[in-house]
Design a protein around this motif. Structure first.
Motif, PDB file in Angstrom:
ATOM      1  N   PRO A 207      33.142  33.034  29.421  1.00 25.82           N
ATOM      2  CA  PRO A 207      34.202  32.378  30.166  1.00 25.82           C
ATOM      3  C   PRO A 207      35.366  33.324  30.477  1.00 25.82           C
ATOM      4  O   PRO A 207      35.693  34.195  29.685  1.00 25.82           O
ATOM      5  N   PHE A 208      35.971  33.111  31.651  1.00 31.29           N
ATOM      6  CA  PHE A 208      37.120  33.919  32.049  1.00 31.29           C
ATOM      7  C   PHE A 208      38.351  33.522  31.225  1.00 31.29           C
ATOM      8  O   PHE A 208      38.656  32.348  31.073  1.00 31.29           O
ATOM      9  N   ILE A 209      39.025  34.563  30.731  1.00 31.42           N
ATOM     10  CA  ILE A 209      40.233  34.352  29.920  1.00 31.42           C
ATOM     11  C   ILE A 209      41.410  34.945  30.694  1.00 31.42           C
ATOM     12  O   ILE A 209      41.257  35.977  31.361  1.00 31.42           O
ATOM     13  N   GLU A 210      42.572  34.322  30.587  1.00 28.80           N
ATOM     14  CA  GLU A 210      43.735  34.733  31.381  1.00 28.80           C
ATOM     15  C   GLU A 210      44.096  36.201  31.184  1.00 28.80           C
ATOM     16  O   GLU A 210      44.636  36.838  32.085  1.00 28.80           O
ATOM     17  N   SER A 211      43.814  36.748  29.988  1.00 24.20           N
ATOM     18  CA  SER A 211      44.216  38.126  29.712  1.00 24.20           C
ATOM     19  C   SER A 211      43.234  39.153  30.281  1.00 24.20           C
ATOM     20  O   SER A 211      43.487  40.355  30.202  1.00 24.20           O
ATOM     21  N   TYR A 212      42.141  38.701  30.871  1.00 23.61           N
ATOM     22  CA  TYR A 212      41.202  39.652  31.476  1.00 23.61           C
ATOM     23  C   TYR A 212      41.881  40.416  32.606  1.00 23.61           C
ATOM     24  O   TYR A 212      42.754  39.873  33.297  1.00 23.61           O
ATOM     25  N   PRO A 213      41.422  41.666  32.847  1.00 20.45           N
ATOM     26  CA  PRO A 213      41.940  42.360  34.025  1.00 20.45           C
ATOM     27  C   PRO A 213      41.482  41.662  35.298  1.00 20.45           C
ATOM     28  O   PRO A 213      40.362  41.127  35.337  1.00 20.45           O
ATOM     29  N   THR A 214      42.337  41.652  36.291  1.00 13.97           N
ATOM     30  CA  THR A 214      41.941  41.067  37.580  1.00 13.97           C
ATOM     31  C   THR A 214      41.631  42.203  38.554  1.00 13.97           C
ATOM     32  O   THR A 214      41.968  43.353  38.299  1.00 13.97           O
ATOM     33  N   GLY A 215      40.975  41.872  39.653  1.00 12.80           N
ATOM     34  CA  GLY A 215      40.595  42.890  40.632  1.00 12.80           C
ATOM     35  C   GLY A 215      39.098  42.832  40.886  1.00 12.80           C
ATOM     36  O   GLY A 215      38.452  41.830  40.550  1.00 12.80           O
ATOM     37  N   ASN A 216      38.544  43.902  41.488  1.00 12.07           N
ATOM     38  CA  ASN A 216      37.111  43.909  41.874  1.00 12.07           C
ATOM     39  C   ASN A 216      36.759  42.675  42.675  1.00 12.07           C
ATOM     40  O   ASN A 216      35.752  42.008  42.416  1.00 12.07           O
ATOM     41  N   ILE A 217      37.634  42.342  43.627  1.00 15.16           N
ATOM     42  CA  ILE A 217      37.468  41.112  44.406  1.00 15.16           C
ATOM     43  C   ILE A 217      36.687  41.455  45.676  1.00 15.16           C
ATOM     44  O   ILE A 217      36.822  42.557  46.205  1.00 15.16           O
ATOM     45  N   THR A 218      35.877  40.502  46.134  1.00 11.63           N
ATOM     46  CA  THR A 218      34.959  40.844  47.222  1.00 11.63           C
ATOM     47  C   THR A 218      35.418  40.342  48.601  1.00 11.63           C
ATOM     48  O   THR A 218      34.680  40.471  49.566  1.00 11.63           O
ATOM     49  N   ASN A 219      36.608  39.750  48.695  1.00 13.95           N
ATOM     50  CA  ASN A 219      37.022  39.234  50.017  1.00 13.95           C
ATOM     51  C   ASN A 219      38.542  39.189  50.131  1.00 13.95           C
ATOM     52  O   ASN A 219      39.252  39.101  49.126  1.00 13.95           O
ATOM     53  N   PRO A 220      39.078  39.258  51.374  1.00 10.64           N
ATOM     54  CA  PRO A 220      40.533  39.274  51.594  1.00 10.64           C
ATOM     55  C   PRO A 220      41.246  38.028  51.056  1.00 10.64           C
ATOM     56  O   PRO A 220      42.383  38.116  50.603  1.00 10.64           O
ATOM     57  N   TYR A 221      40.591  36.866  51.097  1.00 10.20           N
ATOM     58  CA  TYR A 221      41.227  35.670  50.531  1.00 10.20           C
ATOM     59  C   TYR A 221      41.594  35.931  49.065  1.00 10.20           C
ATOM     60  O   TYR A 221      42.721  35.698  48.632  1.00 10.20           O
ATOM     61  N   GLY A 222      40.602  36.415  48.317  1.00 10.26           N
ATOM     62  CA  GLY A 222      40.828  36.689  46.891  1.00 10.26           C
ATOM     63  C   GLY A 222      41.897  37.745  46.686  1.00 10.26           C
ATOM     64  O   GLY A 222      42.765  37.608  45.821  1.00 10.26           O
ATOM     65  N   TRP A 223      41.873  38.798  47.529  1.00 11.61           N
ATOM     66  CA  TRP A 223      42.905  39.836  47.405  1.00 11.61           C
ATOM     67  C   TRP A 223      44.284  39.269  47.702  1.00 11.61           C
ATOM     68  O   TRP A 223      45.281  39.680  47.114  1.00 11.61           O
ATOM     69  N   SER A 224      44.363  38.307  48.643  1.00  9.88           N
ATOM     70  CA  SER A 224      45.686  37.737  48.958  1.00  9.88           C
ATOM     71  C   SER A 224      46.239  37.009  47.725  1.00  9.88           C
ATOM     72  O   SER A 224      47.434  37.065  47.443  1.00  9.88           O
ATOM     73  N   LYS A 225      45.370  36.346  46.959  1.00 10.96           N
ATOM     74  CA  LYS A 225      45.821  35.673  45.726  1.00 10.96           C
ATOM     75  C   LYS A 225      46.255  36.716  44.686  1.00 10.96           C
ATOM     76  O   LYS A 225      47.271  36.560  44.010  1.00 10.96           O
ATOM     77  N   PHE A 226      45.463  37.781  44.583  1.00  8.00           N
ATOM     78  CA  PHE A 226      45.772  38.877  43.661  1.00  8.00           C
ATOM     79  C   PHE A 226      47.147  39.469  43.997  1.00  8.00           C
ATOM     80  O   PHE A 226      47.986  39.689  43.130  1.00  8.00           O
ATOM     81  N   MET A 227      47.385  39.707  45.300  1.00  6.43           N
ATOM     82  CA  MET A 227      48.654  40.314  45.730  1.00  6.43           C
ATOM     83  C   MET A 227      49.836  39.399  45.432  1.00  6.43           C
ATOM     84  O   MET A 227      50.888  39.854  44.985  1.00  6.43           O
ATOM     85  N   VAL A 228      49.653  38.106  45.698  1.00  3.81           N
ATOM     86  CA  VAL A 228      50.774  37.180  45.442  1.00  3.81           C
ATOM     87  C   VAL A 228      51.052  37.112  43.940  1.00  3.81           C
ATOM     88  O   VAL A 228      52.217  37.113  43.516  1.00  3.81           O
ATOM     89  N   GLU A 229      50.009  37.099  43.135  1.00  2.00           N
ATOM     90  CA  GLU A 229      50.234  37.113  41.676  1.00  2.00           C
ATOM     91  C   GLU A 229      51.079  38.324  41.292  1.00  2.00           C
ATOM     92  O   GLU A 229      52.029  38.223  40.506  1.00  2.00           O
ATOM     93  N   GLN A 230      50.729  39.498  41.876  1.00  2.00           N
ATOM     94  CA  GLN A 230      51.474  40.725  41.564  1.00  2.00           C
ATOM     95  C   GLN A 230      52.928  40.615  42.029  1.00  2.00           C
ATOM     96  O   GLN A 230      53.851  40.974  41.291  1.00  2.00           O
ATOM     97  N   CYS A 231      53.141  40.090  43.252  1.00  2.00           N
ATOM     98  CA  CYS A 231      54.513  39.911  43.766  1.00  2.00           C
ATOM     99  C   CYS A 231      55.317  39.047  42.796  1.00  2.00           C
ATOM    100  O   CYS A 231      56.477  39.349  42.473  1.00  2.00           O
ATOM    101  N   LEU A 232      54.700  37.965  42.348  1.00  2.00           N
ATOM    102  CA  LEU A 232      55.415  37.018  41.487  1.00  2.00           C
ATOM    103  C   LEU A 232      55.757  37.662  40.140  1.00  2.00           C
ATOM    104  O   LEU A 232      56.880  37.514  39.629  1.00  2.00           O
ATOM    105  N   MET A 233      54.806  38.411  39.584  1.00  3.40           N
ATOM    106  CA  MET A 233      55.062  39.054  38.280  1.00  3.40           C
ATOM    107  C   MET A 233      56.161  40.103  38.404  1.00  3.40           C
ATOM    108  O   MET A 233      57.036  40.200  37.542  1.00  3.40           O
ATOM    109  N   ASP A 234      56.126  40.869  39.500  1.00  3.16           N
ATOM    110  CA  ASP A 234      57.150  41.904  39.704  1.00  3.16           C
ATOM    111  C   ASP A 234      58.532  41.284  39.921  1.00  3.16           C
ATOM    112  O   ASP A 234      59.535  41.766  39.396  1.00  3.16           O
ATOM    113  N   LEU A 235      58.559  40.198  40.688  1.00  5.49           N
ATOM    114  CA  LEU A 235      59.835  39.513  40.939  1.00  5.49           C
ATOM    115  C   LEU A 235      60.418  38.992  39.621  1.00  5.49           C
ATOM    116  O   LEU A 235      61.611  39.159  39.341  1.00  5.49           O
TER     117      LEU A 235
END
Ligand code: NAD
Ligand code: UFG
Length: 339
Positions: free
Chosen positions: A135-163
């Protein structure tokens, strides 16, 4: 307490708005009607006896958003608005980055200006990519995504964490949904895909109602219990409740990340079997080659949400199938244009 709900007329946003009203909050809905209809508002009213305030507005447009923040004392934003079709995102990546990433940044800018520092963001299990074991756990590394939709979620997560790091007064909650299915048990609200659905449950529903002759099952040679893909299906009602639970984290500064899933997986054939039982007829299907970009199996570890948010999924696959079928039967062509 006023909660701004972007994308609140959509599938998950509408169910969450009902739960917010039932929990005593006042949702204010912002939606540009790109993938939803105004008649959802009347359905919310039918269920709760209250019609939320609605603004037809685009999250990419500050001049749309500012007057809403100026007029209302908004405590928090639950941010659902976005584009979500994985296949389409491969063909139109810029549209996905524009709405999902630029749109979110625009919203965050306006929130900052009006000192609204609490946000709950709709992310997806897709951010775990295809390298992590389930099962996926929140502390797992994210990335290795296969489509732009998924990358857009990844990017927003990063924006939010940095903010949040830069401005510690922010409270950011990131909810990673697994596979949302089902509908409101009243049959008044549900998923209303435009065109031919890409996702499993809405496609099966349309086979059951006679819109399509059979379901194509994409792959029966995966290393899973019966060879078909395995996913963690979570009832939209449980998901909606998860957002109300997440509001508890408001005003606790930091970034809080939670999986919202059932914590176990079901195969495509199990979904077909549950739906066949719910609708009282065998769903015809044909085995087809694997769909590009699909992962064999993934499901959540949802124990963090249980421990910290006191949230747990309650609905079973049978309930999800029954509720999807009720919605499909009562609304064979989805929501009306006007009601
Ligand atoms: P949905 O398409 O039903 O709802 C999204 C809503 O946002 C729609 O009503 C649409 O009209 C609105 N919208 C789109 N662009 C907008 C814009 N620029 N400005 C204002 N409103 C806009 O989708 P959903 O299934 O309810 O998903 C909600 C959120 O959850 C999305 O961010 C999605 O990526 C995420 N999510 C969904 C799933 C899923 O399988 N449904 C899984 C994981 C994450
Ligand atoms: N499937 C079929 N036939 C269909 C549709 C789907 O066999 O007509 C299979 C898929 O191959 C997969 C399973 O059913 O094994 C589920 O597929 P969905 O398209 O319903 O869901 P996905 O897991 O592919 O994707 C969903 C959302 C994404 C999100 C992801 C993880 O669509 O937005 O879950 O949360 F990123």
């Amino acid at each position: 307490m006023k909660i701004l709900v972007t994308g609140g007329l959509g599938y998950i946003g509408s169910h969450t708005s009902v739960k917010l009203i039932e929990a005593g909050y006042t949702p204010i809905i912002v939606d540009n009607l790109y993938n939803s209809k105004k008649s959802v508002l009347k359905r919310i009213n039918e269920i709760t006896g209250q019609q939320p305030l609605f603004y037809e507005a685009d999250i990419r447009n500050k001049t749309d958003l500012k007057p809403i923040f100026a007029q209302h004392d908004i405590e928090a934003v639950i941010h659902f608005a976005g584009l979500k079709a994985v296949g389409e995102s491969v063909k139109k990546p810029l549209a996905y980055y524009e709405v999902n990433v630029y749109g979110t940044i625009t919203l965050l800018d306006v929130m900052s200006e009006y000192q609204v520092n609490n946000i709950i963001f709709s992310s997806s299990a897709t951010v775990y990519g295809d390298k992590n074991p389930s099962p996926f756990i929140e502390s797992y590394p994210t990335g290795n995504i296969t489509n732009p939709y998924g990358w857009s979620k990844f990017m927003v997560e990063q924006c939010l964490m940095d903010l949040q790091k830069a401005e510690p007064e922010w409270s950011v909650t990131i909810l990673r949904y697994f596979n949302p299915v089902g509908a409101h048990p009243s049959g008044l609200m549900g998923e209303d895909p435009q065109g031919v659905p890409n996702n499993l449950m809405p496609y099966i529903s349309q086979v059951a109602i006679g819109k399509h002759g059979f379901l194509s099952i994409y792959g029966n040679d995966y290393p899973t219990k019966d060879g078909t893909g395995v996913r963690d299906y979570v009832h939209v009602e449980d998901l909606a409740t998860g957002h109300v639970c997440a509001l508890q984290k408001l005003n606790q500064s930091g970034t809080h990340i939670y999986n919202l899933g059932n914590g176990s997986g079901n195969s495509v054939l199990e979904v077909v079997s549950a739906f066949s039982k719910a609708c009282g007829q065998q769903i015809p299907y044909k085995m087809m080659p694997r769909r590009a970009g699909d992962i064999a199996a993934f499901w959540s570890d949802a124990s963090k949400a249980q421990k910290e948010l006191n949230w747990q999924a309650h609905y079973q696959l049978e309930d999800m199938a029954k509720d999807s079928w009720r919605w499909q039967q009562k609304n064979p062509t989805g929501y009306p244009d006007e009601e």
